[in-house]
Design a protein around this motif. Structure first.
Motif, mmCIF file in Angstrom:
data_model
loop_
_atom_site.group_PDB
_atom_site.id
_atom_site.type_symbol
_atom_site.label_atom_id
_atom_site.label_comp_id
_atom_site.label_asym_id
_atom_site.label_seq_id
_atom_site.Cartn_x
_atom_site.Cartn_y
_atom_site.Cartn_z
ATOM 1 N N ARG A 76 0.832 -1.199 0.000
ATOM 2 C CA ARG A 76 0.000 0.000 0.000
ATOM 3 C C ARG A 76 0.873 1.258 0.000
ATOM 4 N NH1 ARG A 76 -2.677 0.083 5.051
ATOM 5 N NH2 ARG A 76 -3.462 -1.954 4.355
ATOM 6 N N MET A 77 1.938 1.237 0.775
ATOM 7 C CA MET A 77 2.872 2.368 0.798
ATOM 8 C C MET A 77 3.486 2.573 -0.578
ATOM 9 S SD MET A 77 6.238 2.846 3.211
ATOM 10 C CE MET A 77 7.324 4.264 3.009
ATOM 11 N N LEU A 78 3.867 1.484 -1.230
ATOM 12 C CA LEU A 78 4.428 1.563 -2.572
ATOM 13 C C LEU A 78 3.403 2.138 -3.547
ATOM 14 C CD1 LEU A 78 6.600 0.985 -4.660
ATOM 15 C CD2 LEU A 78 5.832 -1.409 -4.713
ATOM 16 N N THR A 162 12.750 5.081 -2.182
ATOM 17 C CA THR A 162 12.074 4.325 -1.130
ATOM 18 C C THR A 162 11.148 3.280 -1.741
ATOM 19 O OG1 THR A 162 12.154 6.246 0.327
ATOM 20 C CG2 THR A 162 10.593 4.495 0.899
ATOM 21 N N GLY A 163 10.411 3.708 -2.771
ATOM 22 C CA GLY A 163 9.541 2.759 -3.463
ATOM 23 C C GLY A 163 10.320 1.650 -4.133
ATOM 24 N N LEU A 164 11.482 1.986 -4.707
ATOM 25 C CA LEU A 164 12.303 0.970 -5.356
ATOM 26 C C LEU A 164 12.818 -0.049 -4.343
ATOM 27 C CD1 LEU A 164 13.673 -0.012 -7.964
ATOM 28 C CD2 LEU A 164 15.585 1.518 -7.424
ATOM 29 N N ALA A 165 13.181 0.430 -3.154
ATOM 30 C CA ALA A 165 13.638 -0.488 -2.107
ATOM 31 C C ALA A 165 12.542 -1.481 -1.729
ATOM 32 C CB ALA A 165 14.087 0.302 -0.884
ATOM 33 N N ILE A 166 11.300 -1.003 -1.693
ATOM 34 C CA ILE A 166 10.172 -1.896 -1.384
ATOM 35 C C ILE A 166 9.952 -2.888 -2.519
ATOM 36 C CG2 ILE A 166 7.683 -1.998 -0.944
ATOM 37 C CD1 ILE A 166 7.913 0.796 0.305
ATOM 38 N N ALA A 167 10.000 -2.394 -3.750
ATOM 39 C CA ALA A 167 9.744 -3.260 -4.905
ATOM 40 C C ALA A 167 10.833 -4.304 -5.097
ATOM 41 C CB ALA A 167 9.610 -2.406 -6.165
ATOM 42 N N LEU A 168 12.057 -4.005 -4.650
ATOM 43 C CA LEU A 168 13.160 -4.951 -4.823
ATOM 44 C C LEU A 168 13.177 -6.052 -3.766
ATOM 45 C CD1 LEU A 168 16.129 -2.597 -5.819
ATOM 46 C CD2 LEU A 168 14.959 -4.252 -7.275
ATOM 47 N N ARG A 169 12.332 -5.928 -2.748
ATOM 48 C CA ARG A 169 12.288 -6.977 -1.731
ATOM 49 C C ARG A 169 11.886 -8.300 -2.379
ATOM 50 N NH1 ARG A 169 8.577 -6.976 1.685
ATOM 51 N NH2 ARG A 169 9.654 -7.925 3.468
#
Length: 396
Positions: A76-78, A162-169
């Motif tokens: 949701r944050m992403l 920040t969004g990229l860090a979430i998507a790369l998880r």
């Protein structure tokens, strides 16, 4: 023969006026990296208005947010990061004059929405989101060479990182996959940061003349450059001659130390030696009491005196530009200071200082007077050409 030797001083030339003759400067011209440029202000307003739009949807059209609210917290944050990124790029497209960049801003608006639709539709979305955010961040680093970065643009990239860090998880988190995601995010952040630095530095022409585009960390008074009047040129010559004559006694750093200058605090190769007794003594532009001496290491290893740096007593005081456009005072902004007191750098594109240091938003004004032989008027009170300085030091 130099500019200060070829033109004799007119008989009865008055000494430089004191600080009371200075004009009050309402604002400075600084690097865009620490400001929000005019073309980005609409995008900033749209970003600030987004929470009001969301509030309105929750109040009157809550069903439109149902699928977004059903996402897991990090997803949701992403999703909201994608919404905000698309909103900002729409504002950039509207805020800029039509150009080739407009297509990039439009693409930056559409791509996050397409990635968001895949997330809300329950389709495989990670690869799409990663590509979109990677393109937006790396693309900004490239564009920074043509359009210098500003603080709002850099803040947007920090949000997208920040969004990229979430998507790369990774879906299945193992030690090596987690490490790979962290390293990938870090490398992209480095690329964006370097792009911001290089773009901001290349935008500045490095001069200290009116109308110049200053590099990060330098503030200049507003105004357009112009030729100096005869009286301004004469006053600048007086200032130069009196300063050069006064500094002869400080050619040896030991003599400067005996006079109260802090030569022990100079760095290994180049240093500013301040005299605390002259920092707030009420005397501005006094050749007999320069606030700072500037030295540099010669090829022989000896310290060589390059000139003096005059400073105003307090932040906000305006230095007397006795030579008009020849003697343009400058200040510094977003300087990083470490303890014990010492310059540790400039605030980074992401608003950070080195660990253990703090940001000083703005300094008092200062004016260099260089006493090296062979300088023209623009260099005497501005910046010394690096090749000229290197050649001078090599001969000492």
């Amino acid at each position: 023969m130099q500019w200060h030797e070829t033109i004799p001083l007119p008989p009865g030339t008055p000494p430089p006026p004191d600080a009371s003759a200075a004009q009050v400067v309402d604002a400075y011209v600084g690097s865009a990296m620490y400001e929000v440029i005019e073309e980005h202000q609409l995008a900033l307003l749209m970003a600030l208005a987004l929470p009001l739009v969301v509030w309105g949807l929750r109040r009157w059209r809550p069903h439109r947010l149902t699928r977004l609210d059903a996402l897991q917290p990090l997803e949701r944050m992403l999703a909201w990061i994608l919404v905000l990124s698309a909103t900002i790029h729409a504002g950039l497209a509207l805020g800029h004059e039509p150009s080739g960049f407009s297509l990039l801003y439009i693409g930056g608006t559409i791509a996050p929405w397409l990635a968001l639709r895949r997330m809300l539709a329950g389709e495989p979305w990670k690869r799409t989101v990663r590509l979109v955010l990677l393109g937006l961040t790396i693309g900004y680093a490239v564009v920074s060479f043509s359009e210098p970065p500003d603080s709002f643009g850099l803040a947007t990239k920090l949000l997208e990182l920040t969004g990229l860090a979430i998507a790369l998880r990774p879906a299945v988190e193992t030690r090596w996959r987690a490490m790979g995601a962290s390293v990938g995010t870090f490398l992209v952040a480095i690329v964006v940061s370097l792009g911001g630095w290089v773009g901001a530095m290349s935008a500045g022409d490095g001069g200290h003349h009116l109308g110049a585009t200053p590099p990060p960390g330098v503030l200049l008074p507003p105004g357009e450059d112009r030729p100096p009047t005869a009286a301004e040129r004469a006053a600048a010559e007086v200032l130069y001659h009196e300063t050069a004559h006064s500094l002869e006694r400080f050619a040896d750093p030991a003599a400067a130390a005996a006079a109260g200058y802090q030569v022990d605090g100079m760095s290994a190769f180049e240093g500013h030696a301040d005299n605390p007794a002259y920092q707030h003594d009420g005397r501005v532009l006094d050749p007999d009491h320069p606030e700072t001496l500037v030295y540099s290491r010669a090829a022989s290893g000896e310290w060589v005196l390059l000139g003096a740096m005059y400073q105003t007593d307090e932040i906000g005081d305006v230095g007397p530009a006795v030579g008009g456009p020849l003697t343009v005072w400058h200040a510094h902004d977003h300087v990083c200071i470490s303890l014990p007191i010492g310059l540790s750098g400039l605030t980074s594109p992401f608003g950070l200082c080195p660990l253990g240091s703090i940001t000083i938003p703005v300094t008092n004004e200062m004016l260099h007077v260089w006493t090296l032989p062979g300088l023209d008027a623009g260099e005497v009170f501005g910046d010394i050409d690096e090749e000229r300085l290197a050649a001078y030091l090599a001969e000492r």
